[in-house]
Design an enzyme around this catalytic site. Structure first.
Site, short mmCIF file in Angstrom:
data_model
loop_
_atom_site.label_atom_id
_atom_site.label_comp_id
_atom_site.label_asym_id
_atom_site.label_seq_id
_atom_site.Cartn_x
_atom_site.Cartn_y
_atom_site.Cartn_z
CG ASP A 192 -16.53 -7.87 31.61
OD1 ASP A 192 -16.55 -7.54 32.05
OD2 ASP A 192 -17.34 -8.12 30.39
CG HIS B 160 -18.44 -10.06 34.01
ND1 HIS B 160 -18.21 -9.95 33.23
CD2 HIS B 160 -19.43 -10.50 34.90
CE1 HIS B 160 -19.86 -9.97 32.31
NE2 HIS B 160 -20.64 -10.24 33.74
CB SER C 190 -22.94 -11.83 31.57
OG SER C 190 -23.07 -10.59 32.09
#
Length: 374
Positions: free
Chosen positions: A139, A172, A326
């Site tokens: 990520d 994220h 996600s």
């Protein structure tokens, strides 16, 4: 010139919102271990007789309690009730029962747990041997010094800056790590899906949330070589790539479970790497077990998981409420890590997640994540 399939692409939809104040009650958890039974034979049954019975039923003995005289058997291809009925009919059997699972009666003491409807919906958190399974979060990196991720993060490689510090400048990746594996019962923040996962942080997306297929493919093969049993890919692109699929197949051949977000197109359009055969493609579901309005769908989706208003770890040691496929993906990865900690293979983990007992999602070919059957 870099081929088009290796060009930059954006990570899947993130929708930011303020933390919800709606409090939910902890989910009731009464269940049993899948594909297992406790069997007690009568004293008159010989060792060979017991072995023959197990062999005839394609069952193997996992454990024996010599003092109490029972065995724990494991099987495949039949439900617990079907196998129970077979053993109950045998005159050599004194009793047979499911291998029920006990849970701590108190909810986790993590203060945001009452807001974690998604975790409660899937029956989590799932606990076992702490930090026993490497879960690679491929990520934007992971904030290793977040208080709720203390002791959870292994610094992997940063394929964006080509160094060994995969720090997160976007948020994220830290959010995914928190959903999957934030510390449980530490008295702060949120509870992760499982305590069995240790996060291997691999940075392939820049601070804007974009990265190349080449870096992602390298991140996947690196994770596999580092012994990751689960690889979380909360990202995707609309074009297939030979390099990316080759990396996926390599990791699968090394025994890893790959979990990827299906996309936020609100259509059946494939997203990669989720679309590949050796990847669990994850869609988003809401509080009512319906497909999220923005989620991709179709026969290629393998499972759904909660993805709306999910509170998790974030930059600056803070917490943020996010929505998107996600988040759904991270829940599935956490559940996969828990199953891996039980010694299950990647094939067995896929069966447990996709086929064992998912909750039906109205109008969809996939079900919502449930790994502990009622």
């Amino acid at each position: 010139m870099i081929p088009k399939r290796f060009m930059m692409f954006a990570i899947l939809l993130l929708i930011f919102s303020l933390p919800t104040l709606a409090f939910a009650q902890p989910a009731k958890q009464t269940s049993f271990a899948p594909d297992q039974l406790i069997v007690k034979f009568k004293e008159s049954a010989s060792i060979q007789t017991k072995a023959n019975i197990h062999q005839q039923n394609d069952a193997k003995v996992l454990k024996r309690n010599e003092k109490l005289g029972f065995e724990v058997i494991q099987f495949k291809g039949k439900s617990v009730s079907e196998m129970m009925n077979k053993y109950k009919k045998l005159p050599q059997v004194e009793y047979v029962e499911p291998n029920y699972i006990a849970h701590a009666l108190a909810a986790p003491n993590d203060p945001y747990y009452p807001q974690q409807w998604g975790l409660q919906k899937i029956g989590g958190p799932f606990t076992g041997t702490e930090n026993s399974v490497k879960l690679a979060v491929i990520d934007t990196g992971v904030l290793a010094d977040h208080p709720d991720l203390s002791g959870k993060v292994i610094q992997g490689w940063d394929f964006v800056d080509d160094d060994s510090v995969s720090q997160d400048g976007n948020g994220h990746g830290t959010a995914m790590a928190g959903i999957a594996a934030a510390n449980i019962n530490n008295g702060i923040g949120v509870a992760g899906t499982t305590n069995t996962a240790q996060i291997l942080a691999i940075r392939v997306l820049n601070d804007s949330g974009s990265g190349t297929f080449a870096d992602i493919a390298s991140g996947i093969s690196y994770a596999a070589d580092q012994g990751a049993k689960v690889i979380n890919l909360s990202l995707g692109g609309s074009t297939s790539s030979i390099a990316l699929e080759t990396a996926v197949n390599y990791a699968w051949s090394k025994g890893a479970v790959l979990v990827a977000a299906a996309g936020s197109s609100a259509s059946t359009t494939p997203s990669y790497p989720a679309y590949y055969t050796n990847v669990i493609a994850v869609a988003c579901t809401d509080q009512n077990d319906n497909k999220c309005s923005f989620s991709s769908y179709g026969n290629w989706i393998d499972v759904g998981a909660p993805g709306v208003n999910i509170i998790t770890t974030y930059l600056g040691g803070a917490y943020q409420t996010l929505s998107g496929v996600s988040m759904s993906t991270a829940f599935v990865s956490g559940a996969a890590a828990y199953l891996a900690s039980q010694g299950k293979t990647n094939t067995q983990i896929r069966y447990a997640i996709e086929d064992q007992c998912p909750v039906p999602v109205p109008g969809q070919s996939f079900g919502r994540l449930r790994i502990i059957c009622p």
